[in-house]
Design a protein around this motif. Structure first.
Motif, PDB file in Angstrom:
ATOM      1  N   THR A   2    -127.533  46.604 -96.789  1.00 38.98           N
ATOM      2  CA  THR A   2    -126.726  47.112 -97.908  1.00 38.98           C
ATOM      3  C   THR A   2    -127.599  47.622 -99.061  1.00 38.98           C
ATOM      4  O   THR A   2    -127.069  47.979-100.105  1.00 38.98           O
ATOM      5  CB  THR A   2    -125.762  46.031 -98.450  1.00 38.98           C
ATOM      6  N   VAL A   3    -128.909  47.640 -98.848  1.00 43.66           N
ATOM      7  CA  VAL A   3    -129.796  48.199 -99.886  1.00 43.66           C
ATOM      8  C   VAL A   3    -129.704  49.724 -99.825  1.00 43.66           C
ATOM      9  O   VAL A   3    -129.896  50.319 -98.772  1.00 43.66           O
ATOM     10  CB  VAL A   3    -131.256  47.735 -99.670  1.00 43.66           C
ATOM     11  N   THR A   4    -129.376  50.336-100.949  1.00 38.60           N
ATOM     12  CA  THR A   4    -129.269  51.800-100.981  1.00 38.60           C
ATOM     13  C   THR A   4    -130.306  52.427-101.912  1.00 38.60           C
ATOM     14  O   THR A   4    -130.545  53.629-101.845  1.00 38.60           O
ATOM     15  CB  THR A   4    -127.875  52.241-101.450  1.00 38.60           C
ATOM     16  N   ALA A   5    -130.889  51.628-102.774  1.00 37.49           N
ATOM     17  CA  ALA A   5    -131.883  52.168-103.707  1.00 37.49           C
ATOM     18  C   ALA A   5    -132.865  51.078-104.097  1.00 37.49           C
ATOM     19  O   ALA A   5    -132.518  49.896-104.104  1.00 37.49           O
ATOM     20  CB  ALA A   5    -131.195  52.710-104.946  1.00 37.49           C
ATOM     21  N   ALA A   6    -134.090  51.494-104.395  1.00 38.98           N
ATOM     22  CA  ALA A   6    -135.098  50.559-104.911  1.00 38.98           C
ATOM     23  C   ALA A   6    -135.761  51.232-106.105  1.00 38.98           C
ATOM     24  O   ALA A   6    -136.299  52.329-105.969  1.00 38.98           O
ATOM     25  CB  ALA A   6    -136.127  50.222-103.837  1.00 38.98           C
ATOM     26  N   GLY A   7    -135.651  50.608-107.243  1.00 39.23           N
ATOM     27  CA  GLY A   7    -136.220  51.188-108.458  1.00 39.23           C
ATOM     28  C   GLY A   7    -135.581  52.522-108.821  1.00 39.23           C
ATOM     29  O   GLY A   7    -136.265  53.437-109.282  1.00 39.23           O
ATOM     30  N   ILE A  18    -121.439  49.237 -97.632  1.00 34.51           N
ATOM     31  CA  ILE A  18    -122.859  49.368 -97.971  1.00 34.51           C
ATOM     32  C   ILE A  18    -123.039  49.740 -99.439  1.00 34.51           C
ATOM     33  O   ILE A  18    -123.856  49.157-100.146  1.00 34.51           O
ATOM     34  CB  ILE A  18    -123.524  50.428 -97.060  1.00 34.51           C
ATOM     35  N   ALA A  19    -122.261  50.702 -99.894  1.00 35.49           N
ATOM     36  CA  ALA A  19    -122.551  51.295-101.202  1.00 35.49           C
ATOM     37  C   ALA A  19    -121.869  50.589-102.368  1.00 35.49           C
ATOM     38  O   ALA A  19    -122.421  50.572-103.473  1.00 35.49           O
ATOM     39  CB  ALA A  19    -122.145  52.763-101.182  1.00 35.49           C
ATOM     40  N   VAL A  62    -129.652  60.499 -93.455  1.00 33.59           N
ATOM     41  CA  VAL A  62    -130.228  59.506 -92.527  1.00 33.59           C
ATOM     42  C   VAL A  62    -130.335  58.141 -93.195  1.00 33.59           C
ATOM     43  O   VAL A  62    -130.314  57.111 -92.520  1.00 33.59           O
ATOM     44  CB  VAL A  62    -131.626  59.913 -92.020  1.00 33.59           C
ATOM     45  N   LEU A  63    -130.436  58.158 -94.522  1.00 36.13           N
ATOM     46  CA  LEU A  63    -130.560  56.890 -95.244  1.00 36.13           C
ATOM     47  C   LEU A  63    -129.260  56.084 -95.209  1.00 36.13           C
ATOM     48  O   LEU A  63    -129.256  54.896 -95.499  1.00 36.13           O
ATOM     49  CB  LEU A  63    -130.974  57.147 -96.701  1.00 36.13           C
ATOM     50  N   ASP A  64    -128.152  56.747 -94.878  1.00 32.77           N
ATOM     51  CA  ASP A  64    -126.862  56.044 -94.808  1.00 32.77           C
ATOM     52  C   ASP A  64    -126.535  55.566 -93.402  1.00 32.77           C
ATOM     53  O   ASP A  64    -125.581  54.814 -93.211  1.00 32.77           O
ATOM     54  CB  ASP A  64    -125.722  56.971 -95.262  1.00 32.77           C
TER      55      ASP A  64
END
Lengths: 160, 211
Positions: free
Chosen positions: A81-86, B130-131, B167-169
């Protein structure tokens, strides 16, 4: 400080994760904060404390995350569920779980890491591109306000 | 078992080309993806054409379903109670999408029974799990738990889609099953939901009205 006797130590498990995109450098602390935020928001403070996630290694598009034994499943869900880091878009893909860091590092040996950027011609535009894997090409598009990435394969050469 | 991602949105709707999404899907354990932008076979992964219909009225939905290509997987976004009940009874609809977006009774027991009789699948969209964070995600998980309860009672198919625009999703088969376990789906149900797309495409043909 004297280390605890082995019988009194907590049992740990380690997760090997791929950090995408692999050419973008994500610091160990940034990654830890992203994973901790994801675990806390998904399972709450009590379960997140039980999981006890910590990033013990982060380099070249992969990281090793430590947790308490028995919590690796929950940590893997939290990582997904990680979508962003920093503040930067990132995804974590869990590859393997192990009882030792050494075993995961051995597994990383054959991995192909990202190569330095190259200039690639797409249509009439010359853009910075990162190649990795066998067919993957990530193209950086510089806009007026922000930078965006287009994910392609090496067989696509037309105008973006 | 052929696992399928029930919906992806490649370039230009997203930032990833269809071949790249297929390549990534292969690495993640999928053999089929349903794409809203193009079709074909790339790197051993079959990309099936998907049509997403978001209609305001039932009449618009009927018109859009009739215009959809024959080989495409047709998904219609859920609306209010009456609209959803009508849509699941409509021939040519394969998937009901966006049950987490509408009001609380969007997908009720009547719609569930009709979906079960007609073999219309309900899509579990992984993107909001996820989001989203906090209350919004809790609401989505509660809605999916309710859909799962109806699925166990009425036996309509489920399908799982990442609705990835990048691709990140995209998520792997194992990650998708783990995310579905958050609202009580067990491993066998997740397996069945991930492999339901082929069954939807091979469904016995519906009667088409030719004007």
């Amino acid at each position: 400080m004297r280390p605890r006797p082995k019988a009194l130590r907590q049992k740990r498990r380690y997760l090997l994760v791929r950090v995408l995109p692999p050419w973008r450098e994500v610091g160990q602390k940034t990654l830890y904060l992203a994973v901790a935020e994801a675990a806390t928001s998904l399972f709450g403070d009590a379960r997140a404390a039980e999981i006890g996630a910590a990033v013990v290694f982060s380099e070249e598009g992969c990281a090793i995350i430590r947790c308490r034994r028995g919590c690796e499943g929950d940590l893997a869900v939290a990582c997904s569920t990680v979508t962003a880091a920093g503040g930067v878009r990132t995804a974590l893909r869990t590859v393997a779980a192990s009882g030792t860091i050494a075993a995961l590092k051995r597994r990383m040996d054959g991995w192909i890491h990202a190569v330095p950027p190259e200039q690639a011609l797409y249509g009439e535009k010359e853009l910075r591109a990162f190649r990795y894997g066998r067919h993957k090409v990530d193209v950086l598009q510089e806009g007026i306000k922000k930078q965006s990435i287009v994910f392609l394969t090496d067989c696509e050469r037309e105008e973006i | 078992m052929a696992y399928a991602d029930a919906c992806v949105h490649p370039y230009p709707a997203g930032d990833t080309s269809l071949p790249r999404m297929a390549l990534e899907a292969r690495e993640l354990g999928f053999e089929t993806i349903v794409s809203t932008g193009g079709e074909g076979e790339f790197f051993g992964v079959r990309a099936v054409r998907g049509v997403v219909i978001s209609a305001r009225t039932f009449k618009d939905a009927v018109r859009a379903v009739r215009q959809a290509p024959r080989a495409a997987l047709v998904a219609v976004c859920a609306g209010d109670e009456g609209f959803t009940r009508s849509v699941v009874a409509l021939g040519g609809v394969h998937v009901l999408k966006g049950v987490h977006l509408g009001p609380k009774n969007t997908f009720d027991h009547v719609a569930a029974r009709t979906a079960g009789e007609r073999g219309v699948a309900v899509e579990i969209d992984l993107a909001p799990i996820i989001a989203l964070r906090g209350r919004d995600r809790q609401r989505v998980l509660a809605r999916y738990a309710d859909v799962l309860l109806l699925h166990r009672r009425y036996g309509f198919p489920l399908c799982i889609g990442s609705n990835a625009r990048s691709v990140l999703d995209q998520r792997s088969v194992r990650e998708a099953a783990a995310l579905c376990s958050l609202f009580g789906m067990d491993a066998n149900e997740a397996d069945a939901a991930l492999s339901s797309v082929d069954g939807l495409l091979d469904r016995p043909g519906t009667v088409r009205v030719i004007e």
